[in-house]
Write a protein that holds these residues in place. Structure first.
Motif, short mmCIF file in Angstrom:
data_model
loop_
_atom_site.label_atom_id
_atom_site.label_comp_id
_atom_site.label_asym_id
_atom_site.label_seq_id
_atom_site.Cartn_x
_atom_site.Cartn_y
_atom_site.Cartn_z
N SER A 292 0.83 -1.21 0.00
CA SER A 292 0.00 0.00 0.00
C SER A 292 0.86 1.26 0.00
N ASP A 293 2.08 1.17 0.57
CA ASP A 293 2.98 2.32 0.57
C ASP A 293 3.60 2.53 -0.80
N VAL A 294 3.73 1.46 -1.56
CA VAL A 294 4.34 1.55 -2.89
C VAL A 294 3.33 2.02 -3.92
N PHE A 295 2.13 1.46 -3.87
CA PHE A 295 1.17 1.71 -4.95
C PHE A 295 0.23 2.88 -4.70
N ARG A 296 -0.09 3.17 -3.45
CA ARG A 296 -1.02 4.26 -3.16
C ARG A 296 -2.23 4.19 -4.09
N SER A 297 -2.86 3.04 -4.08
CA SER A 297 -3.91 2.73 -5.04
C SER A 297 -5.31 3.00 -4.50
N THR A 298 -6.26 3.17 -5.41
CA THR A 298 -7.67 3.26 -5.01
C THR A 298 -8.18 1.93 -4.48
N MET A 299 -7.38 0.86 -4.68
CA MET A 299 -7.82 -0.47 -4.26
C MET A 299 -7.02 -0.99 -3.08
N CYS A 300 -6.43 -0.09 -2.32
CA CYS A 300 -5.76 -0.48 -1.08
C CYS A 300 -6.75 -0.41 0.09
N GLY A 301 -6.31 -0.85 1.26
CA GLY A 301 -7.19 -0.81 2.43
C GLY A 301 -8.35 -1.77 2.30
N ASP A 302 -9.56 -1.27 2.54
CA ASP A 302 -10.75 -2.12 2.50
C ASP A 302 -11.03 -2.65 1.10
N GLN A 303 -10.52 -1.97 0.06
CA GLN A 303 -10.77 -2.38 -1.31
C GLN A 303 -9.67 -3.29 -1.87
N CYS A 304 -8.75 -3.75 -1.02
CA CYS A 304 -7.60 -4.54 -1.47
C CYS A 304 -8.04 -5.84 -2.13
N CYS A 305 -7.62 -6.01 -3.37
CA CYS A 305 -8.00 -7.20 -4.11
C CYS A 305 -7.28 -8.44 -3.61
N LEU A 306 -6.00 -8.29 -3.21
CA LEU A 306 -5.28 -9.44 -2.66
C LEU A 306 -5.91 -9.92 -1.36
N ARG A 307 -6.36 -8.96 -0.53
CA ARG A 307 -7.02 -9.33 0.72
C ARG A 307 -8.30 -10.12 0.44
N GLU A 308 -9.04 -9.65 -0.60
CA GLU A 308 -10.27 -10.36 -0.97
C GLU A 308 -9.95 -11.77 -1.48
N THR A 309 -8.87 -11.89 -2.25
CA THR A 309 -8.49 -13.20 -2.78
C THR A 309 -8.07 -14.14 -1.65
N GLN A 310 -7.31 -13.62 -0.68
CA GLN A 310 -6.91 -14.47 0.44
C GLN A 310 -8.10 -14.88 1.28
N ARG A 311 -9.09 -14.00 1.41
CA ARG A 311 -10.27 -14.31 2.22
C ARG A 311 -11.15 -15.37 1.55
N THR A 312 -11.32 -15.24 0.24
CA THR A 312 -12.23 -16.13 -0.48
C THR A 312 -11.52 -17.33 -1.11
N GLY A 313 -10.19 -17.21 -1.28
CA GLY A 313 -9.46 -18.27 -1.96
C GLY A 313 -9.64 -18.26 -3.47
N LYS A 314 -10.36 -17.28 -3.99
CA LYS A 314 -10.63 -17.21 -5.42
C LYS A 314 -9.85 -16.08 -6.07
N PRO A 315 -9.23 -16.34 -7.21
CA PRO A 315 -8.49 -15.27 -7.90
C PRO A 315 -9.43 -14.21 -8.46
N LEU A 316 -8.95 -12.99 -8.57
CA LEU A 316 -9.67 -11.91 -9.24
C LEU A 316 -9.00 -11.63 -10.58
N ILE A 317 -9.79 -11.40 -11.61
CA ILE A 317 -9.24 -11.20 -12.95
C ILE A 317 -9.83 -9.93 -13.56
N GLY A 318 -8.95 -9.04 -14.01
CA GLY A 318 -9.39 -7.87 -14.78
C GLY A 318 -10.05 -6.77 -13.96
N ARG A 319 -9.80 -6.72 -12.64
CA ARG A 319 -10.36 -5.64 -11.83
C ARG A 319 -9.65 -4.32 -12.21
N THR A 320 -10.38 -3.24 -12.35
CA THR A 320 -9.78 -1.98 -12.78
C THR A 320 -9.74 -0.97 -11.64
#
Length: 455
Positions: free
Chosen positions: A55-83
Motif C-alpha cells: 500500500s505504501d508503494v502503490f497508493r492505489s484506489t484499491m488499497c485498504g478495504d478495497q484490497c483485491c489481494l485481501r479479498e483473494t486471500q479471504r475467499t481463496g478465489k483469484p480476481l481477474i481484470g479488476r480496474t
C-alpha cells in the motif's frame, strides 16, 4: 519423454520478459518480488519496493478495504481484470487492470499473494479520443448527420452572431443552445431560456423587457425582464416562429441597436446579450405566407444549426439509451445494466415522432418497473408492443434490426450525395470498399447514377 520443471532462474527470466507488472507479498503485505514491468509502470526501483508494504508503494484506489489481494486471500478465489488506479513515483494517476492469486506452499499452506497489473493509460487515452469524437458537452452521437452539427458548434460558439436552431420537437434544441453557451466566452454569464409559444403576447412583452413600477395596474415595483437577467450571457428564445409581427419588430430593434425599452420606461437600456432562437416551424414558408417578417428572419438566420430527427439517426439509439440509463441509475440508486436484445430491436423499429425526448421518457418509464439487470420488452410503454411490432417475425432479433437500419443509413447517404458512392463512404466514415461490400451484402437498391457525371 521426460519434462524438466523450469528452474527458479527460468521463472525469473519469464517474469522479467513480460509487459505486465508482477509482484508478490507475504502474509504481512510486504513485497517479496517486483519485476521489471512493475518498475517501469510505477517508476519505483525494485530495491526501493522490496520489503515495503504494498500500500505504501502503490497508493492505489484499491488499497485498504478495497484490497483485491485481501479479498483473494479471504475467499481463496483469484480476481481477474479488476480496474482501478495507482499513483506512480511522479504523482501521476495511472489506470490499471489487475489480477490476483494466492501463493501456497506444496502442502497448501498460504504464504502470501501474487498480483499482476497492466497499464491502461494508452487504452484510456484511446477511449477518451473516441468518446471525444462522439460527444460534445452533454451531446452524444455517432451519426454522420450529428457529427456535422458537432463540427459546427465550436466555430459558432466562438462567434458573436445570432444563432437559429431548427429541428422537430424533442430533438434537443435547448441542449444545443446550452452547449454553444458553454463553449463560448460568455459561459461565465447567465443562460436564460424562454418558451415564446407558452405565453400570450402581453405577458411575453413584459417577460422579455421587464417593466417599471406603475407601468400598469398592479406593477408596484420594478421587475427585470429576460434581457436584463441574461446580461453578458445568452438569451434562448424557443418557438420563435409563434411570435407576432409586432413582437418581431421589437426584437429586430434590439438586435440592430443593442438596446431595449422596459414597459413604462423612457430610458433605453443596453442589451449585452447573445440571442439563440429555435423553432420547429419552417420559417422560410412562414415568410412566404406573410406571417413572419423577412427582415427579422434574415437577422436571426445568421449562424444556423439544423438538427436531424431521431428517425434519421437511429444508430444513436444505443448510445443515447446508455447515457439515460447511467443518469437514472445515479438519480434513483438503481443497478440497471442495459437493454435486452429484443428491447433494443423494438426501440430501433420505432419511428420516434417525439424524438430524443420520447426516447428519454421511454427509458424513464422502464425504470419505474425495472430495478436491476436488463430492460426487457415488458418494461417498455405499451405503444412499443402494439400490433405493428408483433406482426414482425419473432426471430428477426437484433441482427435483423441492425441490418435494416444499416440499409437505410447507406441508402440515404448515397441519395444525399447524388449517387456518389465515394462521397457517401466519406460521410459515413467507412472505406469505399466496405461501402461496396455492404451494398452487395444487404442488397441495397440505389440510384443508377454514380454521381460522377456532370449531368
Amino acid at each position: 519423454m521426460s519434462h524438466t520443471a523450469p528452474s527458479s532462474a527460468q521463472y525469473q527470466a519469464i517474469l522479467e520478459s513480460i509487459s505486465d507488472g508482477v509482484f508478490t507479498v507475504d502474509q504481512s503485505w510486504h513485497i517479496l518480488s517486483f519485476n521489471r514491468a512493475a518498475e517501469e509502470i510505477t517508476g519505483i526501483p525494485r530495491e526501493e519496493a522490496i520489503g515495503r508494504r504494498c500500500s505504501d508503494v502503490f497508493r492505489s484506489t484499491m488499497c485498504g478495504d478495497q484490497c483485491c489481494l485481501r479479498e483473494t486471500q479471504r475467499t481463496g478465489k483469484p480476481l481477474i481484470g479488476r480496474t482501478g488506479y495507482i499513483i506512480d513515483a511522479n504523482g501521476n494517476r495511472i489506470p490499471i487492470s489487475l489480477s490476483t492469486a494466492v501463493l501456497k506452499e506444496a502442502d497448501g499452506t498460504v504464504i502470501g499473494g501474487a498480483e499482476t497489473f497492466r497499464d491502461l493509460s494508452e487504452v484510456e487515452a484511446l477511449r477518451d479520443e473516441l468518446e471525444g469524437r462522439f460527444r460534445v458537452g452533454d451531446l452524444v452521437s455517432r451519426s454522420p448527420l450529428m457529427q456535422r452539427v458537432f463540427s459546427a458548434l465550436e466555430p459558432i460558439a466562438a462567434s458573436s452572431s445570432t444563432v437559429l436552431i431548427l429541428g422537430e420537437t424533442g430533438t434537443g434544441k435547448e441542449l444545443i443552445a446550452r452547449t454553444i453557451h458553454a463553449l463560448s466566452d460568455r459561459s461565465d454569464h447567465p443562460f436564460i431560456a424562454l418558451n415564446c409559444g407558452a405565453l400570450p403576447e402581453t405577458l411575453l412583452e413584459s417577460e422579455l423587457f421587464g417593466y417599471k413600477a406603475g407601468a400598469f395596474t398592479g406593477a408596484q415595483k420594478d421587475k427585470p425582464g429576460r434581457f436584463s437577467l441574461a446580461a453578458g450571457g445568452v438569451l434562448f428564445l424557443d418557438e420563435i416562429g409563434t411570435i407576432s409581427p409586432a413582437m418581431q419588430i421589437r426584437l429586430l430593434r434590439v438586435l440592430q441597436e443593442q438596446t431595449f425599452d422596459p414597459l413604462g420606461s423612457v430610458t433605453p437600456e443596453h442589451a449585452d446579450v447573445r440571442i439563440i432562437a429555435a423553432t420547429n416551424s419552417d420559417l422560410a414558408q412562414l415568410v412566404d405566407e406573410g406571417s413572419f417578417r423577412e427582415d427579422f428572419y434574415y437577422r436571426i438566420n445568421i449562424a444556423r444549426v439544423d438538427l436531424p430527427p431521431l428517425r434519421r439517426r437511429k444508430e444513436d439509439i444505443p448510445l443515447l439509451v446508455m447515457d439515460f440509463i447511467q443518469h437514472f441509475n445515479a438519480l434513483q440508486g438503481k443497478k440497471v445494466e442495459g437493454l435486452a436484445s429484443e428491447t433494443l430491436s423494438l426501440l430501433m423499429m420505432h419511428d420516434w415522432p417525439g424524438n430524443v425526448r420520447e426516447l428519454r421518457n421511454a427509458v424513464e418509464r422502464a425504470f419505474i418497473v425495472c430495478h436491476e439487470g436488463l430492460i426487457e420488452p415488458t418494461h417498455l410503454p405499451d405503444q412499443f408492443l402494439g400490433p405493428k411490432k408483433t406482426q414482425l417475425p419473432g426471430d428477426a432479433g437484433l441482427e435483423a434490426t441492425v441490418q435494416t437500419v444499416e440499409k437505410q443509413l447507406i441508402h440515404d447517404a448515397v441519395v444525399r450525395n447524388n449517387g456518389n458512392r465515394l462521397a457517401a463512404a466519406k460521410e459515413l466514415g467507412i472505406h469505399k470498399s466496405t461501402l461496396f461490400r455492404k451494398i452487395k451484402q444487404l442488397d441495397i437498391d440505389l440510384p443508377h447514377r454514380d454521381g460522377r457525371s456532370s449531368e
